[in-house]
Design a protein around this motif. Structure first.
Motif, PDB file in Angstrom:
ATOM      1  N   VAL A  38     109.415 157.780  -5.780  1.00 19.32           N
ATOM      2  CA  VAL A  38     108.761 157.882  -6.866  1.00 19.32           C
ATOM      3  C   VAL A  38     107.660 157.058  -7.060  1.00 19.32           C
ATOM      4  N   THR A  39     106.397 157.670  -7.276  1.00 16.51           N
ATOM      5  CA  THR A  39     105.322 156.705  -7.640  1.00 16.51           C
ATOM      6  C   THR A  39     104.844 156.365  -9.055  1.00 16.51           C
ATOM      7  N   ILE A  40     104.806 155.462  -9.630  1.00 15.20           N
ATOM      8  CA  ILE A  40     104.747 154.992 -10.977  1.00 15.20           C
ATOM      9  C   ILE A  40     103.459 154.343 -10.966  1.00 15.20           C
ATOM     10  N   VAL A  41     102.690 154.875 -12.083  1.00 15.28           N
ATOM     11  CA  VAL A  41     101.199 154.311 -12.424  1.00 15.28           C
ATOM     12  C   VAL A  41     101.137 153.626 -13.605  1.00 15.28           C
ATOM     13  N   SER A  42     100.390 152.608 -13.798  1.00 18.43           N
ATOM     14  CA  SER A  42      99.728 151.814 -14.812  1.00 18.43           C
ATOM     15  C   SER A  42     100.631 150.752 -15.142  1.00 18.43           C
ATOM     16  N   ASP A  43     100.045 149.557 -15.766  1.00 20.88           N
ATOM     17  CA  ASP A  43     100.983 148.446 -16.292  1.00 20.88           C
ATOM     18  C   ASP A  43     102.167 148.804 -17.202  1.00 20.88           C
ATOM     19  N   GLU A  44     101.801 149.873 -17.970  1.00 16.59           N
ATOM     20  CA  GLU A  44     102.813 149.919 -19.028  1.00 16.59           C
ATOM     21  C   GLU A  44     103.828 150.738 -18.339  1.00 16.59           C
ATOM     22  N   HIS A  45     103.709 151.680 -17.762  1.00 23.27           N
ATOM     23  CA  HIS A  45     104.855 152.537 -17.331  1.00 23.27           C
ATOM     24  C   HIS A  45     105.469 151.604 -15.998  1.00 23.27           C
ATOM     25  N   ILE A  46     104.936 150.949 -15.499  1.00 24.47           N
ATOM     26  CA  ILE A  46     105.663 150.008 -14.518  1.00 24.47           C
ATOM     27  C   ILE A  46     106.587 148.801 -15.083  1.00 24.47           C
ATOM     28  N   GLY A  47     106.001 148.339 -16.285  1.00 26.90           N
ATOM     29  CA  GLY A  47     106.483 147.397 -17.193  1.00 26.90           C
ATOM     30  C   GLY A  47     107.786 147.937 -17.769  1.00 26.90           C
ATOM     31  N   ASP A  48     107.702 149.399 -18.143  1.00 24.39           N
ATOM     32  CA  ASP A  48     108.859 149.897 -18.534  1.00 24.39           C
ATOM     33  C   ASP A  48     109.806 150.042 -17.462  1.00 24.39           C
ATOM     34  N   LYS A  49     109.519 150.336 -16.404  1.00 22.27           N
ATOM     35  CA  LYS A  49     110.418 150.836 -15.282  1.00 22.27           C
ATOM     36  C   LYS A  49     111.202 149.138 -15.026  1.00 22.27           C
ATOM     37  N   ILE A  50     110.504 148.314 -14.834  1.00 20.74           N
ATOM     38  CA  ILE A  50     111.240 146.859 -14.499  1.00 20.74           C
ATOM     39  C   ILE A  50     112.158 146.623 -15.590  1.00 20.74           C
ATOM     40  N   ARG A  51     111.700 146.845 -16.916  1.00 19.76           N
ATOM     41  CA  ARG A  51     112.866 146.356 -17.872  1.00 19.76           C
ATOM     42  C   ARG A  51     113.998 147.452 -17.830  1.00 19.76           C
ATOM     43  N   ASN A  52     113.917 148.603 -17.585  1.00 18.11           N
ATOM     44  CA  ASN A  52     115.174 149.502 -17.581  1.00 18.11           C
ATOM     45  C   ASN A  52     115.815 149.014 -15.984  1.00 18.11           C
ATOM     46  N   MET A  53     115.363 148.785 -15.212  1.00 17.31           N
ATOM     47  CA  MET A  53     115.950 148.342 -13.998  1.00 17.31           C
ATOM     48  C   MET A  53     116.647 147.035 -14.357  1.00 17.31           C
ATOM     49  N   LEU A  54     116.112 146.016 -14.703  1.00 15.70           N
ATOM     50  CA  LEU A  54     116.812 144.950 -15.296  1.00 15.70           C
ATOM     51  C   LEU A  54     118.127 145.067 -16.341  1.00 15.70           C
ATOM     52  N   ALA A  55     117.908 146.043 -17.183  1.00 21.76           N
ATOM     53  CA  ALA A  55     118.995 146.206 -18.198  1.00 21.76           C
ATOM     54  C   ALA A  55     119.997 146.932 -17.495  1.00 21.76           C
ATOM     55  N   LYS A  56     119.652 147.695 -16.372  1.00 19.83           N
ATOM     56  CA  LYS A  56     120.995 148.406 -16.023  1.00 19.83           C
ATOM     57  C   LYS A  56     121.581 147.596 -14.762  1.00 19.83           C
ATOM     58  N   ALA A  57     120.968 146.746 -14.376  1.00 19.91           N
ATOM     59  CA  ALA A  57     121.508 145.961 -13.101  1.00 19.91           C
ATOM     60  C   ALA A  57     123.100 145.393 -13.555  1.00 19.91           C
ATOM     61  N   LYS A  58     123.788 145.481 -12.741  1.00 18.71           N
ATOM     62  CA  LYS A  58     125.356 145.032 -12.959  1.00 18.71           C
ATOM     63  C   LYS A  58     125.636 143.920 -12.395  1.00 18.71           C
ATOM     64  N   LYS A  59     125.118 143.649 -11.008  1.00 19.29           N
ATOM     65  CA  LYS A  59     125.633 142.541 -10.128  1.00 19.29           C
ATOM     66  C   LYS A  59     124.440 141.484  -9.744  1.00 19.29           C
ATOM     67  N   ARG A  60     123.314 142.047  -9.348  1.00 21.79           N
ATOM     68  CA  ARG A  60     122.436 141.082  -8.828  1.00 21.79           C
ATOM     69  C   ARG A  60     120.949 141.538  -8.841  1.00 21.79           C
ATOM     70  N   VAL A  61     119.896 140.573  -9.241  1.00 21.34           N
ATOM     71  CA  VAL A  61     118.470 140.976  -9.104  1.00 21.34           C
ATOM     72  C   VAL A  61     117.836 140.212  -8.219  1.00 21.34           C
ATOM     73  N   TYR A  62     117.132 140.649  -7.301  1.00 21.31           N
ATOM     74  CA  TYR A  62     116.157 139.924  -6.536  1.00 21.31           C
ATOM     75  C   TYR A  62     114.567 140.232  -6.944  1.00 21.31           C
ATOM     76  N   LEU A  63     113.671 139.223  -7.458  1.00 18.56           N
ATOM     77  CA  LEU A  63     112.567 139.538  -7.848  1.00 18.56           C
ATOM     78  C   LEU A  63     111.433 138.635  -7.218  1.00 18.56           C
TER      79      LEU A  63
END
Length: 247
Positions: free
Chosen positions: A109-134
């Protein structure tokens, strides 16, 4: 510039551009009618009355009847909070009744613009259950400092590869040794390039910090996740050999 921003933000709460302009003038006036607002805004009287009807329907203006029909703007925090409460109720309904989503995202899936990418990052982090590499420059990382600190507080493993751009004075607290449970590696500055892996299941990779021109690829495709994960692990091993672990 401030007026434009006010209109833009009011539109994000469900008003049209003309409704937002009329609402702002009504807010300044306290109580007014369509004739007076048309003179002050430069909008035709017919469009002002249409906007006032819209404001009344959307809970942004009260109507008072008398010798002439007048309107009063609803206090902005009350109006915004009512909208937020309504959206929360709708969110709860959708969450309860939507079809079950697939666990893994197939394909890309392609995500465009800082706003939408930032939203996706925050959602990914919120849903993480075990580990995050960034992997992200410190100048971009600072935007997600609260979310990363919350992950650490939830005892989720967080590994960060970052760099400090030349001239950056505002060092995030997480990178000052205050981020408990977060491993930090100092690498070369990749400028706008970013990469995130959550729970070894999902990857977001691309660019951030270019406004509307930023583009990222998001995927839960196992092969792509594994390739990206191996690449990041190899970079970490190299940094460990070079003694560039930050915290």
């Amino acid at each position: 510039m401030e007026e434009k921003k006010l209109v833009e933000y009011l539109v994000s709460f469900g008003l049209t551009g003309q409704e937002a302009s009329v609402y702002l003038e009504l807010y300044r006036s306290g109580t007014s009618n369509g004739y007076e607002l048309a003179k002050k805004t430069g909008i035709s009287r017919s469009n002002v009355y249409k906007a006032l009807e819209g404001l009344s329907d959307k809970g942004a203006a009260y109507v008072s009847e008398g010798s002439s029909r007048k309107y009063t703007a609803v206090e902005v925090l009350e109006f915004c909070q009512n909208k937020i409460n309504s959206l929360i109720r709708k969110q709860e309904f959708l969450s309860e009744h939507m079809p079950k989503e697939k666990e893994n995202v197939e394909g890309y899936v392609t995500i465009v613009s800082d706003e939408h990418i930032g939203d996706k990052i925050r959602n990914m982090l919120a849903k993480a259950k075990k580990r995050v590499y960034l992997s992200m420059s410190a100048s971009l990382l600072i935007k997600f400092e609260d979310e990363l600190r919350e992950l650490a507080e939830r005892n989720i493993k967080v590994v960060i590869l970052t760099a400090f751009p030349r001239g950056m004075d505002d060092r995030p607290e997480l990178l000052s040794g205050k981020g408990k449970g977060i491993k930090i590696y100092i690498t070369s500055d990749k400028k706008n390039q970013i990469g995130i892996i959550t729970d070894s299941k999902y990857v977001l990779s691309g660019e951030l910090g270019k406004g509307k021109d930023s583009t990222c690829l998001y995927s839960g495709q196992p092969n792509f996740v594994q390739v990206f994960k191996d690449s990041m692990k190899n970079e970490i091993r190299l940094l460990e050999l070079e003694g560039k672990k930050g915290a």
